[in-house]
Scaffold this motif. Structure first.
Motif, mmCIF file in Angstrom:
data_model
loop_
_atom_site.group_PDB
_atom_site.id
_atom_site.type_symbol
_atom_site.label_atom_id
_atom_site.label_comp_id
_atom_site.label_asym_id
_atom_site.label_seq_id
_atom_site.Cartn_x
_atom_site.Cartn_y
_atom_site.Cartn_z
ATOM 1 N N LEU A 41 1.131 -1.283 -0.276
ATOM 2 C CA LEU A 41 0.250 0.252 0.012
ATOM 3 C C LEU A 41 0.911 0.906 -0.138
ATOM 4 C CD1 LEU A 41 -2.678 -1.159 2.719
ATOM 5 C CD2 LEU A 41 -3.055 -0.957 0.013
ATOM 6 N N SER A 42 2.107 1.705 0.584
ATOM 7 C CA SER A 42 3.040 2.410 0.889
ATOM 8 C C SER A 42 3.612 2.632 -0.515
ATOM 9 C CB SER A 42 3.468 2.254 1.934
ATOM 10 O OG SER A 42 4.455 3.879 2.578
ATOM 11 N N SER A 43 4.405 3.670 -1.043
ATOM 12 C CA SER A 43 4.886 3.351 -1.815
ATOM 13 C C SER A 43 6.564 3.966 -1.317
ATOM 14 C CB SER A 43 4.739 5.083 -1.969
ATOM 15 O OG SER A 43 4.640 6.412 -1.393
ATOM 16 N N THR A 44 6.828 3.705 0.313
ATOM 17 C CA THR A 44 8.069 3.816 0.894
ATOM 18 C C THR A 44 8.381 2.090 0.955
ATOM 19 O OG1 THR A 44 7.456 3.855 2.823
ATOM 20 C CG2 THR A 44 8.150 6.277 1.344
ATOM 21 N N ASN A 45 7.996 1.471 0.598
ATOM 22 C CA ASN A 45 7.745 0.264 1.290
ATOM 23 C C ASN A 45 8.603 -0.547 2.707
ATOM 24 O OD1 ASN A 45 6.934 -0.534 -1.667
ATOM 25 N ND2 ASN A 45 9.510 -0.662 -2.680
ATOM 26 N N GLU A 46 8.107 0.827 3.543
ATOM 27 C CA GLU A 46 8.574 0.425 5.043
ATOM 28 C C GLU A 46 7.933 -0.871 5.489
ATOM 29 O OE1 GLU A 46 7.796 3.916 7.177
ATOM 30 O OE2 GLU A 46 9.096 5.080 5.673
ATOM 31 N N ARG A 47 8.498 -1.556 5.832
ATOM 32 C CA ARG A 47 7.920 -2.581 6.755
ATOM 33 C C ARG A 47 7.784 -2.951 7.826
ATOM 34 N NH1 ARG A 47 7.804 -6.568 2.915
ATOM 35 N NH2 ARG A 47 7.178 -8.245 4.418
ATOM 36 N N ILE B 110 -11.114 -19.599 12.660
ATOM 37 C CA ILE B 110 -11.030 -17.644 12.679
ATOM 38 C C ILE B 110 -10.112 -17.174 13.709
ATOM 39 C CG2 ILE B 110 -13.024 -16.848 14.771
ATOM 40 C CD1 ILE B 110 -14.649 -19.649 14.021
ATOM 41 N N GLU B 111 -9.065 -18.076 14.145
ATOM 42 C CA GLU B 111 -7.664 -18.013 15.217
ATOM 43 C C GLU B 111 -7.661 -16.467 14.423
ATOM 44 O OE1 GLU B 111 -9.308 -20.549 15.467
ATOM 45 O OE2 GLU B 111 -10.013 -20.262 17.490
ATOM 46 N N ALA B 112 -7.103 -17.212 13.236
ATOM 47 C CA ALA B 112 -6.457 -16.295 11.873
ATOM 48 C C ALA B 112 -6.948 -14.704 11.619
ATOM 49 C CB ALA B 112 -6.162 -17.096 10.484
ATOM 50 N N TRP B 113 -7.893 -15.081 11.994
ATOM 51 C CA TRP B 113 -8.278 -13.580 11.228
ATOM 52 C C TRP B 113 -9.033 -12.992 12.293
ATOM 53 C CZ3 TRP B 113 -9.639 -9.902 8.521
ATOM 54 C CH2 TRP B 113 -11.459 -9.291 9.272
ATOM 55 N N LYS B 114 -8.964 -13.382 13.996
ATOM 56 C CA LYS B 114 -9.110 -12.760 15.139
ATOM 57 C C LYS B 114 -7.415 -11.970 15.198
ATOM 58 C CE LYS B 114 -12.789 -14.742 17.751
ATOM 59 N NZ LYS B 114 -12.934 -16.145 19.050
ATOM 60 N N SER B 115 -6.466 -12.568 14.738
ATOM 61 C CA SER B 115 -5.248 -12.440 15.019
ATOM 62 C C SER B 115 -5.171 -10.765 14.141
ATOM 63 C CB SER B 115 -3.841 -13.200 15.090
ATOM 64 O OG SER B 115 -4.332 -13.883 14.019
ATOM 65 N N LEU B 116 -5.242 -11.234 13.650
ATOM 66 C CA LEU B 116 -5.386 -10.062 11.762
ATOM 67 C C LEU B 116 -6.032 -8.335 11.971
ATOM 68 C CD1 LEU B 116 -4.514 -12.626 8.872
ATOM 69 C CD2 LEU B 116 -3.064 -11.111 9.804
ATOM 70 N N LYS B 117 -6.767 -9.174 11.920
ATOM 71 C CA LYS B 117 -8.810 -8.229 12.890
ATOM 72 C C LYS B 117 -8.115 -6.827 12.869
ATOM 73 C CE LYS B 117 -13.289 -8.002 14.624
ATOM 74 N NZ LYS B 117 -14.209 -9.054 14.672
ATOM 75 N N PRO B 118 -7.394 -6.691 14.346
ATOM 76 C CA PRO B 118 -6.465 -5.402 14.816
ATOM 77 C C PRO B 118 -5.875 -4.307 14.214
ATOM 78 C CG PRO B 118 -5.663 -7.053 16.676
ATOM 79 C CD PRO B 118 -6.697 -8.059 15.461
ATOM 80 N N ALA B 119 -5.695 -4.930 13.032
ATOM 81 C CA ALA B 119 -5.566 -3.557 11.764
ATOM 82 C C ALA B 119 -6.397 -3.403 11.103
ATOM 83 C CB ALA B 119 -4.286 -4.572 11.289
ATOM 84 N N PHE B 120 -7.468 -3.983 10.753
ATOM 85 C CA PHE B 120 -8.156 -3.453 9.814
ATOM 86 C C PHE B 120 -9.420 -2.385 10.822
ATOM 87 C CE2 PHE B 120 -6.734 -6.986 8.829
ATOM 88 C CZ PHE B 120 -5.926 -6.918 7.601
ATOM 89 N N PRO B 121 -9.278 -1.180 9.699
ATOM 90 C CA PRO B 121 -10.799 -0.437 10.817
ATOM 91 C C PRO B 121 -12.572 -0.811 10.209
ATOM 92 C CG PRO B 121 -10.019 1.115 8.914
ATOM 93 C CD PRO B 121 -9.149 -0.547 9.009
ATOM 94 N N ILE B 122 -12.274 -2.304 10.715
ATOM 95 C CA ILE B 122 -13.316 -2.361 9.928
ATOM 96 C C ILE B 122 -14.761 -2.274 10.639
ATOM 97 C CG2 ILE B 122 -13.122 -4.645 8.892
ATOM 98 C CD1 ILE B 122 -13.807 -6.505 11.255
ATOM 99 N N GLU C 173 2.226 -1.186 17.495
ATOM 100 C CA GLU C 173 2.774 0.070 16.439
ATOM 101 C C GLU C 173 2.752 -0.254 15.514
ATOM 102 O OE1 GLU C 173 5.836 2.429 19.384
ATOM 103 O OE2 GLU C 173 6.628 0.765 17.574
ATOM 104 N N LEU C 174 2.828 -1.526 14.275
ATOM 105 C CA LEU C 174 2.560 -1.594 13.053
ATOM 106 C C LEU C 174 0.691 -1.848 12.882
ATOM 107 C CD1 LEU C 174 4.257 -3.182 10.491
ATOM 108 C CD2 LEU C 174 4.039 -4.871 11.847
ATOM 109 N N ALA C 175 0.373 -2.646 13.724
ATOM 110 C CA ALA C 175 -1.433 -2.972 13.558
ATOM 111 C C ALA C 175 -1.868 -1.459 14.106
ATOM 112 C CB ALA C 175 -1.755 -3.129 15.002
ATOM 113 N N GLN C 176 -1.405 0.205 14.134
ATOM 114 C CA GLN C 176 -2.065 0.752 14.815
ATOM 115 C C GLN C 176 -1.578 1.464 13.061
ATOM 116 O OE1 GLN C 176 -0.100 2.998 17.943
ATOM 117 N NE2 GLN C 176 -1.522 4.879 17.136
#
Length: 942
Positions: A240-246, A278-290, A254-257
């Motif tokens: 998503l980012s043009s700077t390609n920062e990982r 479900i566990e996979a989605w729960k662990s990834l979910k905090p990074a998405f403003p759904i 901080e990364l999720a935020q």
């Protein structure tokens, strides 16, 4: 991995050690055996977690299962026989001495058997300890087959197949959810079984011109079963980012935020492909403003339907379906004839015939069709080559190099240990067979795949646990739902996709889970002796089965009488003349006599050689099966499941030896009347009270009144069917505190009945949810009192002749379904029924109401969705006030010749979707069609 076998034997050992003091004679051996089995259980857990999948491992697992079964058989046989002999031998001193002598012999024999098993265990333990499971499927020792399959299926979003059929409608539905500014849907999930095209559909959305122009940023990440949360977040940020920062120097928080903020501020589309749990989605979910009104959208693909419910309340689920036959043939042509201009040339008629036949074997699964098309495309349109493929299509699809096998295997690899045997058990059933949920649950419990021994510890019935397992298989898109209950929406029947069943069968055969007798081996001299479970899909001589350790025998094909006739008589010309010709009559009687002898031979062989049977399901035979049910049926002391439904015998008397079957959990005695019997009632001996483990009891629809059955000891009973007070005692119902369903068929009378409100309750089961009553002999007061005892009732079926229904306050407020048949009600039932707050389905059938008018008041039936009025000959008018039945979606009217017109109040019901009319007067139909603007969909049948 087969953990259920060891778990079952460990539970059996623990339970019998507590219950049978005679095990003290072999307690040292049993304790040693238990220790070894627990070590093997740990071994299987480690191997299972690492998905070890090689031939050596499969053979070891089969050896462990056999050892566990042998140990359980020996210990349980000893316990059951000792308990039986002691009860039989305490009447006098001589018998007691004989009993002790027999018990001593049995003890010596049991010790000897356990010692033999211990020797086998020691040898197997030595082999297993040299087979280091810690190195299975890990880096440095080569990837497991499961890991290889996952990697081979990794998708690349820039590669899109143009040969796509059947997704246009889904694309049209999904596009507005992404590009419409007013869409509040933040998460879209595409789900379905492997090979349906979930990733293909996601790619089409991802690369669609309108989507690309709408979103400023797009990112595609492949999640898969083995994933790292941080890496997924970094990959999304990088794309998503043009700077390609990982964000390598940032913490996970901080990364999720950072990702959360980016998605919240920008207009982004993120594709999360292949989420497995479900566990996979729960662990990834905090990074998405759904949960917020963000301009960003998330698209998931998964084989798990349940992930959708955990994703977001506003999530939209797109459930993909198999292609129909027309779409399947269209897709096959695109792949098999890539360079053919159909408009100019068409397809050779013979190739078309082969192709249309072959595509049926793919059962609408796009991946299978694509694989088949790819195979045919290499055959250069050669008739001979196409014919070779046509002779065995499934063999080509099941090859180790086939994408189809890999995709289906991934679903199996993902199953937890408790689901694997449930999945494998489904392959017992024939192709396209609709599996009844209730019957399947009973079989899983009888087989020990789901154990009832842990109910007190976990506080949940085994039936509920088994149903949860099956629903998890549905959520994983491994099995398909065929039919649901019209009122509760509970699943009634399941089915397996043909290719999933083929894979399941190959896996079950690989693990020696069971043996199927079908057309390919029905005529073979003998079946494999290594299997404990046999499923008969075609007729073969029972004598061909040589395994004396057989645990499960299920029939799915009736035994043809022709197969029992002597060969010299099979060719005899049948016709009316055989009854007139004396010689023909003699020959015919001889045929019947020989058939009876052969049937007796079948029973003798089965009952004498399969004494370890736990499941004997004869229901599908549905035919005449001899003179009588043999007394030796009582020798099958290990039986948990016995179904004799729809069998016919000359003699309608059941043997008292049925009382020996103390382990029975399910007993189905719904026999048919014997062909030579003068009565359609069955004699059932008063021995069922001995079956203390009984959970499901199906009595004959008519029992001879010679003996009344005592059932008060059956405290675990969940489902008594064909209960009545002529054959049973009403007082016994109060002891059945676990009742879930009760079916009364016949007279029902409460003895010493007082005034209605002064009688003690006759049922104290808190979870009785279904009641069915078919009776010509029941007092309205007794019916009222019975209903008043069923406070949690959800479903009620009444086929009783009464003038009016009991008052509203006697009915359960939880009722969602009511069916009334032949009640001949004189008083309008609607004022009573309309007060039920949760009633969703109401059906009147076959003279359920004798009156001329029904009236529904305003605000009545607040949740009613379906109403059926069938065979109400006197009904002339149905009146409905405005705001009555505000939730009605379906109305069915049939065989009501005096009903003149639909109620005027129907036009106020905005929820009505379907009106079905069957065999109604033409004038009525004409009036309905004139006012059809109130009903979107009308079905008219003569």
């Amino acid at each position: 991995m087969e953990l259920s076998a060891i778990s079952s034997v460990l539970e059996t050992i623990g339970m019998l050690t507590q219950q049978v003091t005679s095990l003290l004679g072999v307690d040292d051996q049993v304790e040693s055996l238990e220790r070894e089995l627990r070590w093997m259980q740990s071994f299987l857990k480690v191997a299972g977690s690492r998905k070890a999948d090689d031939e050596v491992m499969r053979n070891k697992v089969a050896d462990i299962r056999d050892l566990a079964y042998d140990a359980e058989d020996v210990i349980e046989t000893f316990a059951l026989q000792v308990a039986s002999k002691r009860k039989a031998g305490f009447s006098n001193c001589i018998k007691r001495s004989a009993c002790c002598l027999k018990e001593g012999c049995l003890l010596y024999q049991t010790k000897s058997e356990i010692e033999k098993i211990t020797v086998r265990i020691s040898e197997l333990t030595r082999q297993l300890k040299t087979y280091d499971v810690t190195k299975l499927g890990v880096d440095g020792e080569g990837p497991s087959s499961s890991a290889r399959r996952r990697e081979s299926r990794r998708p690349y979003p820039h590669i899109v197949d143009d040969n796509i059929v059947g997704l246009d409608g889904d694309i049209k539905t999904l596009l507005p959810l992404f590009i419409d500014e007013e869409s509040e849907c933040s998460v879209v999930a595409i789900c379905g079984m492997g090979g349906l095209g979930k990733t293909t559909l996601a790619k089409k959305i991802y690369q669609h011109d309108q989507v690309v122009s709408h979103f400023k940023y797009l990112a595609w990440v492949y999640v898969s079963r083995q994933f790292q949360k941080r890496k997924i977040w970094e990959d999304i940020l990088s794309k998503l980012s043009s700077t390609n920062e990982r964000g390598s120097n940032q913490s996970d928080d901080e990364l999720a935020q950072k990702l959360f903020k980016f998605l919240e501020d920008k207009k982004c589309l993120v594709i999360l492909d292949d989420i497995w749990n479900i566990e996979a989605w729960k662990s990834l979910k905090p990074a998405f403003p759904i949960e917020r009104n963000s301009n960003s959208k998330i698209l998931l693909t998964s084989r798990r339907k349940e992930i959708v419910s955990h994703a977001n309340p506003r999530c939209y689920r797109c459930a993909l379906r198999c292609l129909n036959y027309k779409q399947s043939w269209e897709l096959l042509q695109k792949i098999a004839f890539p360079r053919l201009d159909f408009a100019g040339y068409g397809v050779d008629a013979k190739l078309r015939e082969f192709g249309k036949d072959m595509v049926k074997h793919c059962a609408g699964l796009p991946l299978a069709i694509i694989v088949l098309g790819g195979i045919l495309a290499t055959k250069n349109n050669s008739l001979n080559e196409w014919q070779k493929v046509s002779t065995n299509v499934k063999a080509y699809l099941k090859r180790d190099t086939s994408d189809v096998k890999d995709v289906l295997a991934l679903s199996y690899d993902d199953l937890p240990p408790y689901l694997s045997p449930c999945f494998l058990y489904l392959s017992h059933f024939p192709e396209d067979y609709e599996i009844r949920k209730g019957r399947l649950i009973q079989l899983l419990i009888a087989e020990g795949i789901v154990s009832p021994n842990q109910e007190e510890d976990c506080g949940e019935l085994a039936e509920d646990v088994a149903e949860g397992y099956l629903m998890e298989l549905v959520e994983r898109c491994v099995i398909q739902v065929c039919e649901r209950d019209i009122a509760t929406l509970e699943v009634k029947t399941f089915q397996m996709h043909d290719l999933m069943r083929d894979f399941c069968m190959s896996k079950a055969k690989e693990e020696k889970f069971f043996y199927i007798v079908d057309q390919s081996n029905a005529c073979s001299s003998s079946t494999d002796q290594g299997f404990r479970r046999i499923s008969m899909h075609e007729y073969c001589r029972i004598q061909c089965i040589k395994s004396t350790k057989l645990r499960s025998l299920l029939f799915f094909k009736e035994i043809p009488i022709e197969a029992l006739r002597p060969r010299s008589l099979v060719s005899y010309e049948e016709g009316e003349s055989r009854f007139c010709n004396p010689l023909a009559s003699i020959l015919f009687i001889s045929i019947i006599g020989i058939s009876l002898l052969k049937l007796k031979g079948i029973w003798t062989y089965m009952l004498n050689n399969f004494k370890l049977l736990r499941v004997l399901d004869l229901e599908p035979i549905n035919d005449f099966l001899g003179c009588k049910l043999p007394t030796d049926i009582g020798n099958l002391i290990h039986l948990r499941f016995l179904s004799l439904r729809d069998l016919s015998f000359v003699r309608s008397k059941l043997p008292s030896s049925l009382g020996n079957l103390r382990c029975l959990q399910t007993l189905d005695l719904r026999l048919e009347r014997g062909s030579c019997s003068h009565s359609n009632s069955i004699y059932v001996p008063n021995v069922i009270w001995r079956m203390l483990q009984l959970r499901h009891l199906y009595l004959p629809s008519k029992c001879k009144s010679r003996t009344k059955l005592k059932l008060g000891t059956l405290r675990k009973l969940l489902t008594p069917v064909n209960f009545n007070t002529k054959s049973c005692y009403v007082k016994d119902l109060i002891n059945m505190t676990n009742l879930r369903e009760l079916e009364i068929n016949g007279p029902f009378k409460i003895e010493n009945f007082n005034e209605l409100d002064k009688n003690p309750p006759i049922i104290q089961a808190k979870y009785l949810h279904s009641l069915s009553i078919i009776s010509n002999e029941i007092d309205t007061r007794h019916l009222t009192h019975l209903l008043s005892c069923c406070g949690n009732l959800h479903k009620l079926r009444l086929a009783v002749e009464i003038s009016k229904l009991p008052e509203y306050h006697y009915l359960s407020s939880n009722l969602v379904y009511i069916k009334l048949v032949r009640c001949k009600l004189e008083e309008d039932p609607m004022p009573t029924l309309e007060k039920l707050p949760d009633l969703r389905v109401l059906e009147f059938y076959d003279k359920a109401f004798k009156g001329k008018e029904m009236f529904c008041s305003a605000h009545g039936f607040p949740k009613l969705e379906s109403l059926s009025l069938m065979y109400l000959e006197n009904l002339e008018e149905l009146k409905m006030e405005e705001k009555a039945m505000p939730s009605l979606r379906g109305l069915e009217i049939g065989y009501c010749p005096n009903l003149n017109i639909l109620p005027d109040g129907l036009r106020f019901i905005t929820t009505l979707e379907k009106l079905k009319i069957e065999s109604m007067p033409k004038t009525f139909i004409a009036k309905v069609l004139q006012g059809r603007e109130h009903v979107p969909f009308i079905i008219v049948r003569d």
